[in-house]
Design an enzyme around this catalytic site. Structure first.
Site, PDB file in Angstrom:
ATOM      1  N   ARG A  23       0.878  -1.176   0.000  1.00 54.93           N
ATOM      2  CA  ARG A  23       0.000   0.000   0.000  1.00 54.93           C
ATOM      3  C   ARG A  23       0.911   1.220   0.000  1.00 54.93           C
ATOM      4  O   ARG A  23       1.604   1.494   0.983  1.00 54.93           O
ATOM      5  CB  ARG A  23      -0.904  -0.035   1.230  1.00 54.93           C
ATOM      6  CG  ARG A  23      -1.835   1.148   1.341  1.00 54.93           C
ATOM      7  CD  ARG A  23      -2.945   1.067   0.313  1.00 54.93           C
ATOM      8  NE  ARG A  23      -3.980   2.022   0.655  1.00 54.93           N
ATOM      9  CZ  ARG A  23      -4.652   2.718  -0.231  1.00 54.93           C
ATOM     10  NH1 ARG A  23      -4.416   2.550  -1.520  1.00 54.93           N
ATOM     11  NH2 ARG A  23      -5.569   3.558   0.142  1.00 54.93           N
ATOM     12  N   THR A  27       3.884   2.540   2.904  1.00 60.34           N
ATOM     13  CA  THR A  27       5.265   2.050   2.913  1.00 60.34           C
ATOM     14  C   THR A  27       6.139   2.462   1.735  1.00 60.34           C
ATOM     15  O   THR A  27       7.329   2.175   1.745  1.00 60.34           O
ATOM     16  CB  THR A  27       5.286   0.505   2.979  1.00 60.34           C
ATOM     17  OG1 THR A  27       4.781  -0.028   1.750  1.00 60.34           O
ATOM     18  CG2 THR A  27       4.482  -0.019   4.152  1.00 60.34           C
ATOM     19  N   ARG A  28       5.593   3.102   0.705  1.00 59.12           N
ATOM     20  CA  ARG A  28       6.369   3.368  -0.514  1.00 59.12           C
ATOM     21  C   ARG A  28       7.640   4.164  -0.240  1.00 59.12           C
ATOM     22  O   ARG A  28       8.717   3.800  -0.689  1.00 59.12           O
ATOM     23  CB  ARG A  28       5.544   4.113  -1.555  1.00 59.12           C
ATOM     24  CG  ARG A  28       6.346   4.399  -2.829  1.00 59.12           C
ATOM     25  CD  ARG A  28       5.606   5.271  -3.841  1.00 59.12           C
ATOM     26  NE  ARG A  28       4.297   4.800  -4.186  1.00 59.12           N
ATOM     27  CZ  ARG A  28       4.029   3.874  -5.096  1.00 59.12           C
ATOM     28  NH1 ARG A  28       5.018   3.291  -5.738  1.00 59.12           N
ATOM     29  NH2 ARG A  28       2.795   3.525  -5.347  1.00 59.12           N
ATOM     30  N   GLU A  90      -4.410  -7.568  -6.425  1.00 62.60           N
ATOM     31  CA  GLU A  90      -3.054  -8.108  -6.573  1.00 62.60           C
ATOM     32  C   GLU A  90      -2.902  -9.364  -5.728  1.00 62.60           C
ATOM     33  O   GLU A  90      -2.396 -10.386  -6.201  1.00 62.60           O
ATOM     34  CB  GLU A  90      -2.003  -7.095  -6.087  1.00 62.60           C
ATOM     35  CG  GLU A  90      -1.695  -5.965  -6.997  1.00 62.60           C
ATOM     36  CD  GLU A  90      -0.670  -5.022  -6.388  1.00 62.60           C
ATOM     37  OE1 GLU A  90      -0.512  -3.939  -6.963  1.00 62.60           O
ATOM     38  OE2 GLU A  90      -0.022  -5.342  -5.360  1.00 62.60           O
TER      39      GLU A  90
END
Length: 164
Positions: A23, A27-28, A90
């Site tokens: 998500r 966390t990117r 996903e």
């Protein structure tokens, strides 16, 4: 040696070593980017989706192909993971491929209790209550998302709280 064949045909050809499911808002900019960089340093080709995905959009076919073209999936389960239909789509694809072709999934419980993911409590319970309302005409879809989340939560993985 002939390739393994699943119920729907031959195993997909692998272009990536690792597919990262995460998500973005959680966390990117930290954990996921660092993990991707470390994988690259080790010579592993990791797929990291850099697009900002909008809520309500159908998962892109290219993303599904990247999942199919990956040997391993790392699923980073964070507080808002289940609130994203993209993430859940996903995840469903990742679990279906594992079931059909024997792929490997490594869950990372990022700031969440694995038990809360497995039993869909807390943030996961809230997310699924919203999905139940939004998709009340398609309860089967929500059930499949729930089952995929349980399957991954029941897989041995890493709990980030143990490292911090």
């Amino acid at each position: 040696m002939s390739p393994r064949v699943g119920a729907k045909g031959a195993i997909p050809k692998h272009r990536y070593d690792v597919f990262l499911s995460f998500r973005g808002e959680d966390t990117r900019k930290g954990f996921t980017t660092q993990l991707h960089d470390r994988l690259k340093q080790k010579g592993l080709a990791g797929f990291l989706d850099n697009e900002n995905l909008r809520s309500g959009e159908v998962i892109a076919p290219g993303l599904l192909h990247a999942i199919e073209a990956s040997m391993v999936s790392i699923v980073i389960l964070s507080q808002n993971y289940a609130s994203s239909t993209w993430c859940l789509d996903e995840l469903l694809k990742i679990v279906e491929l594992r079931n059909e072709f024997g792929g490997t999934i490594f869950p990372v419980f990022y700031g969440v209790d694995p038990s809360d993911v497995r039993h869909q409590r807390g943030h996961f319970e809230i997310a699924f209550a919203k999905h139940e309302e939004t998709f009340k005409g398609n309860r089967e879809k929500v059930r499949r998302w729930r089952d995929a989340l349980i399957a991954v939560a029941n897989t041995s993985g890493w709990d980030s709280r143990e490292f911090g």
